[in-house]
Scaffold this motif. Structure first.
Motif, mmCIF file in Angstrom:
data_model
loop_
_atom_site.group_PDB
_atom_site.id
_atom_site.type_symbol
_atom_site.label_atom_id
_atom_site.label_comp_id
_atom_site.label_asym_id
_atom_site.label_seq_id
_atom_site.Cartn_x
_atom_site.Cartn_y
_atom_site.Cartn_z
ATOM 1 N N ARG A 45 0.773 -1.154 0.074
ATOM 2 C CA ARG A 45 -0.119 0.043 -0.045
ATOM 3 C C ARG A 45 1.036 1.224 0.081
ATOM 4 O O ARG A 45 1.868 1.295 0.588
ATOM 5 N N TYR A 63 -1.735 -3.479 -6.909
ATOM 6 C CA TYR A 63 -1.357 -4.330 -5.751
ATOM 7 C C TYR A 63 -2.538 -4.009 -4.662
ATOM 8 O O TYR A 63 -2.801 -2.932 -4.209
ATOM 9 N N GLY A 64 -2.971 -5.097 -4.184
ATOM 10 C CA GLY A 64 -3.708 -5.363 -2.812
ATOM 11 C C GLY A 64 -4.439 -4.074 -2.533
ATOM 12 O O GLY A 64 -5.301 -3.848 -3.190
ATOM 13 N N LYS A 85 -11.879 -3.649 -0.499
ATOM 14 C CA LYS A 85 -11.192 -3.989 0.837
ATOM 15 C C LYS A 85 -10.914 -2.751 1.758
ATOM 16 O O LYS A 85 -11.865 -2.241 2.428
ATOM 17 N N HIS A 128 -10.733 -2.274 11.432
ATOM 18 C CA HIS A 128 -9.474 -3.274 10.809
ATOM 19 C C HIS A 128 -9.422 -4.284 11.801
ATOM 20 O O HIS A 128 -8.360 -4.202 12.617
ATOM 21 N N SER A 176 -1.222 -3.415 10.148
ATOM 22 C CA SER A 176 -1.211 -4.037 9.123
ATOM 23 C C SER A 176 0.242 -4.979 9.302
ATOM 24 O O SER A 176 1.137 -4.585 10.149
ATOM 25 N N ASP A 212 -9.499 -9.624 8.805
ATOM 26 C CA ASP A 212 -8.722 -8.338 8.540
ATOM 27 C C ASP A 212 -9.835 -7.084 8.718
ATOM 28 O O ASP A 212 -9.364 -6.120 9.269
ATOM 29 N N PHE A 268 -6.407 -11.932 2.184
ATOM 30 C CA PHE A 268 -5.322 -11.586 1.396
ATOM 31 C C PHE A 268 -4.153 -11.406 2.555
ATOM 32 O O PHE A 268 -3.959 -10.552 3.188
ATOM 33 N N ALA A 314 3.748 -4.033 5.161
ATOM 34 C CA ALA A 314 2.522 -3.943 4.506
ATOM 35 C C ALA A 314 2.647 -2.670 3.799
ATOM 36 O O ALA A 314 1.517 -2.475 2.752
ATOM 37 N N PHE A 334 -6.520 4.058 7.388
ATOM 38 C CA PHE A 334 -7.802 3.642 6.846
ATOM 39 C C PHE A 334 -9.095 4.345 7.303
ATOM 40 O O PHE A 334 -10.380 3.979 6.979
HETATM 41 C C1 SPV Z 1 -3.084 -4.286 5.039
HETATM 42 O O1 SPV Z 1 -2.060 -3.662 4.843
HETATM 43 O O2 SPV Z 1 -3.625 -4.032 6.311
HETATM 44 C C2 SPV Z 1 -3.519 -5.335 4.340
HETATM 45 C C3 SPV Z 1 -3.097 -5.686 2.968
HETATM 46 O O3 SPV Z 1 -4.272 -6.047 4.826
HETATM 47 S S1 SPV Z 1 -3.701 -4.638 1.875
HETATM 48 O O4 SPV Z 1 -4.871 -5.325 1.385
HETATM 49 O O5 SPV Z 1 -2.858 -4.310 0.742
HETATM 50 O O6 SPV Z 1 -3.946 -3.400 2.479
#
Ligand code: SPV
Ligand code: GTP
Ligand code: MN
Length: 671
Positions: A91, A257-258, A265, A286, A308, A333, A355, A491, A509
C-alpha cells in the motif's frame, strides 16, 4: 484510435444476457457505466459474471500477459504465482487521499485535496487510460447476503489480476446487480437513518442516487496500436488512491497491488464504510473476528485490531497449544459491527477471502492457513522452487536449493541468496477463498453477525507494553485504542521498524477526522444504551536484552485468550498496575524457572513441573523472561505518557475531553 462509445455499449450489453436485463433500462447504474466507458475509452467491456469458465478465461489472460504463472498442478492444483513490478509491492500511504469537501473533516492523519481539484486531476489521469485494454465491470457485495450491514459496490478495472483477486475477496457476480434498486434514490433514502443529502457539490453521481459505491480503478497504462501489455503494468509516478466520503466514491490509478487496487477492501470496507458507519451509528474496523471455545464448551467471539502485518490472520486462525480449547475464524482483517436492539455488539466479516502475509506462515505457526493454501490460491511476490512450488522465509527452516526469487532471479545455492536479501518479498501475499480455511466458523456468514464478548487491541512493541492488560472502563479502553502504537511493517511503503501511533490500527484507513472517530467510539454505545464489552491490549512482540522475542507467540497466544475468556466470565484473577489489569503468571500457565544450583548446574528436566493441576501443559520460559513479559516499568511509561501527549496535541479541539482525562490519570498513576 478511439472507439465510439455507443459502439462499445452495444457490444457490452451483448456480452452477457443477464447484464443486459439489468442495465438496459435507463438506470443510474447504466448512466454511470456509459459515462465511464466514454471517459476511459477501453476497446472491450466485460461484465464479470462470477462463473467458473470466466475464471479460466481470466487466468489464461493473465498467463498470456506474463502476469501470472501456474504452479505445479501436482503440488498446488489451480494455484498461480504473480510477480509485481518492484515498485508496486505494498500500500502507498503517500498516494492515498481522503477528500471531504471540508479539509477539517479529513483530519490530521489523512492526505487531503479538495474534491473539485482532485476530480479534475482524476479526469485527466483516467482520460483514455484504458485504450487497447478490456474494461471489466465487477459487481460485488461486501457482507453476507441478507445482512442489514451489507453494501454493494461496482468496481471498474482494466486489470484481470485484480478481477481474479476480487472474485476471491468479495461476493462477486451478476446477481449483485439485482440488489441495486432501479429507483435507487428512494430506496437509498429509506435505508438511511437519518436520511442525508449529498454534501459533495462536485459529485455528479452521488451514492444516494446510485444505490452502490462506484469504484474506479486503472493500472494507468493504455496500449497503443501494436503494443503488448507488460507482465505488471503500473504507473507509479501518477499513482493516486482517492476517496470521496461525502459522495461515497473511490478512484484508484497507477497501482495493481492489494489495498491500492482491490477497492472493496481498504477503500470501501474501511475508509468509505467508516464514514458511513459514523453517520449511521456503527463501526467499520481493521479487526479480525474469532470464536474461542473452552474445554467445557463455552464460546465467546472476540474482535481484535492489530496494525497491518501484526498478527490478525495468525490469531484468527490460531491452533491453541492448550488441549480442549479451539479457535474458529470468522474474519482475518475487517469487521463491521453494530449494537443490536438488545444492546449486544454484533460483527460481520464483509469479505469472503483472505489476502494474507506469506512470510512467517508455516505448519508450526499457522497450520490452518497452510491447509487453505494447498489449492485454488493466488500467490503474489513469493519465491518459487525448482519443482514449481512456492516458498517464503519461515515456510521451512532453511532455503531449498535452486530457488527463484520474487524478482525472478533464478537458480543459485541457498548461500548465494543471503546477499540478495529475502527470496520472497516481506509483503508477499496469498489470496484464497475463506471456504478453504479448515477452522472457518460455522456462523461466519450469519447476516445478523456474531455476538462480540471482548475487544482486543495489539501492536508490535519491542519494549514498554506488557504481553496483555485489561482496561478499567470503556473510556480507558477507547484510550488504549487511541494510543495504540506499533513498529511499521512491510505492508505499506516506508521505514520499517519505526514506532508510530496507529490509533485502533486505523491510521491508514479512517475515512474522516480521527478525533471524531474517537468520539464516535466513546458516545455510540452510551447513546444506544449498549452493553459494553471488556477491552484488552496485547503485545506478542516484546523483546529481551539480546533482542529475542520474550514470548513464543502463535499457538501459545491461546494462554492469553484463555485469560481473556476468564475475565469475560469473571473467573480469572489479575492484579492492578498503573496501566490496567495484568494476569498472574499462574493464569498464563507459565512456569517459574527453578533457581540454578550452586555451580550453575541445571536442574534435571524431570524435576521440572510440566503440567498444572488440571493437566494443562505449562510453558517454561528462559529464566528471567517471565517477569519481563508482564512488567510495567514506570520510567518507560513516563516516556510513553509524553509521547501520547504529543500525539494527542495533533487532534486539537477535536480530541474528546475523556481522552485527555485518561491521559492525566495515566500520568498520575505512573508518576
Ligand atoms: C493491510 O495492509 O492491512 C492489508 C493488506 O491487509 S492490503 O490489502 O494491501 O491493504
Ligand atoms: P494484514 O493482512 O497486513 O492486515 O496483517 P495481519 O495483521 O493479518 O498479520 P499476519 O497475521 O499476517 O502476521 C504478520 C506477520 O507477523 C507474519 O510474518 C506472522 O508470522 C507474524 N506473527 C503473527 N503472529 C505472531 C506472533 O504471535 N508472534 C510472532 N513473533 N510473530 C507473529
Ligand atoms: Mn489489513
Amino acid at each position: 484510435g478511439s472507439v465510439p462509445y455507443a459502439d462499445i455499449i452495444s457490444r457490452m450489453v451483448k456480452d452477457t444476457e443477464r447484464a443486459q436485463l439489468v442495465v438496459s433500462e435507463r438506470t443510474p447504474l447504466q448512466q454511470w457505466l456509459y459515462s465511464r466507458v466514454a471517459l476511459f475509452g477501453p476497446s472491450t467491456v466485460h461484465f464479470v459474471s462470477g462463473s467458473a469458465e470466466e475464471e479460466k478465461l481470466l487466468s489464461a489472460r493473465c498467463i498470456a500477459d506474463g502476469t501470472m504463472k501456474p504452479l505445479n498442478p501436482k503440488l498446488r492444483p489451480n494455484c498461480f504465482i504473480a510477480l509485481t513490478d518492484a515498485k508496486d509491492v505494498a500500500r502507498s500511504e503517500e498516494s492515498t487521499f481522503v477528500c471531504p469537501v471540508d479539509k477539517k473533516n479529513a483530519g490530521p492523519t489523512n492526505n487531503w485535496r479538495s474534491p473539485v481539484e482532485m476530480k479534475a486531476e482524476l479526469k485527466a489521469k483516467f482520460n483514455k487510460c484504458m485504450e487497447g485494454r478490456t474494461l471489466y465491470v465487477v459487481p460485488f457485495l461486501m457482507g453476507p447476503k441478507g445482512s442489514k450491514l451489507a453494501r454493494v459496490g461496482v468496481q471498474l478495472t482494466d486489470s484481470p489480476y485484480v478481477v481474479l483477486n476480487m472474485k476471491l475477496m468479495a461476493r462477486v457476480g451478476l446477481d449483485v446487480l439485482e440488489m441495486i434498486p432501479s429507483d435507487s434514490a428512494a430506496a437509498d433514502a429509506a435505508a438511511r437513518h437519518p436520511p442525508e443529502p449529498a454534501r459533495d457539490p462536485s459529485a455528479k453521481f452521488p451514492q444516494q442516487k446510485l444505490g452502490f459505491v462506484p469504484c474506479h480503478h486503472s493500472v494507468g497504462v493504455p496500449l497503443h496500436e501494436s503494443s503488448k501489455s507488460t507482465p505488471w503494468p503500473c504507473n507509479i509516478d501518477k499513482r493516486v488512491i482517492a476517496h470521496f466520503p461525502d459522495s461515497r466514491e473511490i478512484w484508484s490509478f497507477g497501482s495493481g497491488y492489494g489495498g491500492n487496487a482491490l477497492l472493496g477492501k481498504k477503500c470501501l470496507a474501511l475508509r468509505i464504510a467508516s464514514a458511513i458507519g459514523r453517520e449511521e451509528g456503527w463501526f467499520a474496523e481493521h479487526m479480525l473476528i474469532l470464536g474461542l471455545t473452552s474445554p467445557t464448551g463455552k464460546k465467546h467471539y472476540i474482535a481484535a485490531a492489530f496494525p497491518s502485518a501484526c498478527g490478525k490472520t495468525n490469531l484468527a486462525m490460531l491452533r491453541p497449544s492448550l488441549p480442549g480449547w479451539s479457535v474458529s475464524c470468522v474474519g482475518d482483517d475487517i469487521a463491521w459491527m453494530r449494537f443490536d436492539s438488545s444492546g449486544q455488539l454484533r460483527a460481520i466479516n464483509p469479505e469472503r477471502g483472505f489476502f494474507g502475509v506469506a512470510p512467517g506462515t508455516s505448519e508450526l505457526t499457522n497450520p490452518s492457513a497452510l491447509a487453505a493454501l494447498r489449492r485454488d490460491t493466488l500467490f503474489t511476490n513469493c519465491a518459487t522452487t525448482m519443482d514449481g512450488d512456492v516458498w517464503w522465509e519461515g515456510l521451512t527452516p532453511s532455503r531449498p536449493e535452486g530457488l527463484t526469487t520474487w524478482q525472478g532471479t533464478p537458480g543459485g545455492t541457498p548461500n548465494a541468496f543471503e546477499s540478495l536479501g529475502p527470496a520472497a518479498h516481506p509483503n508477499a501475499r496469498f489470496t484464497v477463498s475463506a471456504e478453504r480455511c479448515p477452522s472457518l466458523d460455522p456462523a461466519w456468514q450469519d447476516p445478523e453477525g456474531v455476538p462480540i464478548s471482548a475487544i482486543v487491541f495489539g501492536g508490535r512493541r519491542a519494549s514498554t507494553v506488557p504481553l496483555v492488560y485489561q482496561s478499567r472502563s470503556w473510556e480507558h479502553g477507547v484510550f488504549m485504542g487511541a494510543t495504540l502504537s506499533s513498529e511499521r511493517t512491510a505492508a505499506a511503503e516506508g521505514q520499517m521498524g519505526e514506532v508510530r501511533f496507529d490509533p485502533f490500527a486505523m491510521l491508514p484507513f479512517c475515512g474522516y477526522h480521527m478525533g471524531d472517530y474517537f468520539q464516535h467510539w466513546l458516545e455510540t454505545p452510551r447513546r444506544q444504551n449498549a452493553k459494553l464489552p471488556p477491552i484488552f491490549h496485547v503485545n506478542w512482540f516484546r523483546r529481551g536484552p539480546g533482542g529475542n522475542w520474550l514470548w513464543p507467540g502463535f499457538g501459545e497466544n491461546a494462554r492469553v485468550l484463555r485469560w481473556i475468556a476468564g475475565r469475560i466470565e469473571g473467573t480469572a484473577s489479575s492484579h492492578e498496575t498503573p496501566i490496567g489489569f495484568v494476569p498472574t503468571l499462574a493464569e498464563l500457565g507459565v512456569t517459574t524457572p527453578p533457581p540454578r544450583r550452586a555451580g550453575g548446574a541445571h536442574i534435571a528436566s524431570d524435576v521440572l513441573q510440566t503440567v498444572d493441576a488440571q493437566g494443562n501443559p505449562l510453558l517454561s520460559l528462559v529464566p528471567g523472561t517471565e517477569a519481563d513479559l508482564l512488567r510495567v516499568d514506570r520510567d518507560e511509561w513516563r516516556a510513553e505518557v509524553d509521547r501520547i501527549a504529543r500525539h494527542f496535541e495533533t487532534f486539537g479541539d477535536r480530541l474528546p475531553t475523556q481522552l485527555s482525562q485518561e491521559l492525566e490519570t495515566l500520568r498520575t498513576r505512573t508518576g
